[in-house]
Motif scaffolding. Structure first.
Motif, short mmCIF file in Angstrom:
data_model
loop_
_atom_site.label_atom_id
_atom_site.label_comp_id
_atom_site.label_asym_id
_atom_site.label_seq_id
_atom_site.Cartn_x
_atom_site.Cartn_y
_atom_site.Cartn_z
N MET A 1 40.03 59.70 45.38
CA MET A 1 40.92 58.55 45.32
C MET A 1 40.22 57.31 45.86
N LEU A 2 39.62 57.42 47.06
CA LEU A 2 38.94 56.29 47.66
C LEU A 2 37.74 55.86 46.82
N THR A 3 37.02 56.84 46.27
CA THR A 3 35.85 56.51 45.44
C THR A 3 36.27 55.75 44.19
N SER A 4 37.33 56.17 43.54
CA SER A 4 37.76 55.47 42.33
C SER A 4 38.31 54.08 42.67
N LEU A 5 38.98 53.94 43.80
CA LEU A 5 39.48 52.64 44.24
C LEU A 5 38.31 51.70 44.51
N ALA A 6 37.29 52.19 45.21
CA ALA A 6 36.11 51.37 45.50
C ALA A 6 35.39 50.99 44.22
N GLY A 7 35.28 51.94 43.29
CA GLY A 7 34.64 51.65 42.01
C GLY A 7 35.40 50.59 41.23
N GLY A 8 36.72 50.65 41.27
CA GLY A 8 37.54 49.65 40.60
C GLY A 8 37.38 48.27 41.23
N MET A 9 37.31 48.23 42.56
CA MET A 9 37.12 46.96 43.25
C MET A 9 35.75 46.37 42.92
N LEU A 10 34.73 47.22 42.86
CA LEU A 10 33.39 46.75 42.49
C LEU A 10 33.40 46.17 41.08
N GLN A 11 34.05 46.85 40.16
CA GLN A 11 34.11 46.34 38.79
C GLN A 11 34.87 45.02 38.72
N ASP A 12 35.96 44.89 39.49
CA ASP A 12 36.69 43.62 39.54
C ASP A 12 35.80 42.50 40.05
N PHE A 13 35.01 42.80 41.09
CA PHE A 13 34.10 41.81 41.65
C PHE A 13 33.06 41.39 40.62
N ILE A 14 32.48 42.36 39.93
CA ILE A 14 31.47 42.07 38.91
C ILE A 14 32.08 41.22 37.80
N ASN A 15 33.30 41.54 37.38
CA ASN A 15 33.97 40.78 36.32
C ASN A 15 34.29 39.35 36.74
N ALA A 16 34.46 39.11 38.05
CA ALA A 16 34.80 37.78 38.55
C ALA A 16 33.58 36.87 38.69
N GLN A 17 32.39 37.42 38.52
CA GLN A 17 31.17 36.63 38.68
C GLN A 17 30.93 35.75 37.47
N ASP A 18 30.17 34.66 37.69
CA ASP A 18 29.75 33.79 36.59
C ASP A 18 28.90 34.59 35.63
N PRO A 19 29.11 34.43 34.32
CA PRO A 19 28.32 35.20 33.36
C PRO A 19 26.83 34.85 33.37
N VAL A 20 26.50 33.61 33.73
CA VAL A 20 25.10 33.20 33.78
C VAL A 20 24.74 32.95 35.24
N PRO A 21 23.82 33.76 35.79
CA PRO A 21 23.46 33.54 37.19
C PRO A 21 22.82 32.17 37.39
N VAL A 22 23.18 31.54 38.49
CA VAL A 22 22.61 30.24 38.82
C VAL A 22 21.46 30.46 39.78
N PRO A 23 20.24 30.03 39.40
CA PRO A 23 19.12 30.23 40.31
C PRO A 23 19.31 29.40 41.58
#
Length: 84
Positions: A1-23
């Motif tokens: 349960m905790l692992t899937s919750l953490a994985g979901g939070m990580l995916q949410d964080f990744i999805n919230a990032q800018d699509p083009v990294p700013v150097p």
């Protein structure tokens, strides 16, 4: 349960990032804030580039200050802050 919750939070964080990294130069730090409701749903996310502080403690303090300001901007009155 905790692992899937953490994985979901990580995916949410990744999805919230800018699509083009700013150097960034070695003279800046990148701060990020994600605000979630009591069910873990994202209510807002932001990131900011700041001049590189002198210590890790200063980076964490700046991140907290930006998180407080962002929470106020969203009209939140009861919050819990977590850092890394």
């Amino acid at each position: 349960m905790l692992t899937s919750l953490a994985g979901g939070m990580l995916q949410d964080f990744i999805n919230a990032q800018d699509p083009v990294p700013v150097p960034t130069s070695s003279n800046t730090a990148d701060l990020g804030v994600v605000i979630r409701d009591s069910h873990g749903e994202i209510m807002g996310a932001m990131s900011v580039h700041v001049p590189l502080p002198q210590s890790v403690t200063e980076v964490e303090a700046l991140a907290c200050r930006h998180a407080v300001s962002f929470a106020i901007d969203l009209g939140l009155h009861e919050v819990i802050f977590e850092g890394d």
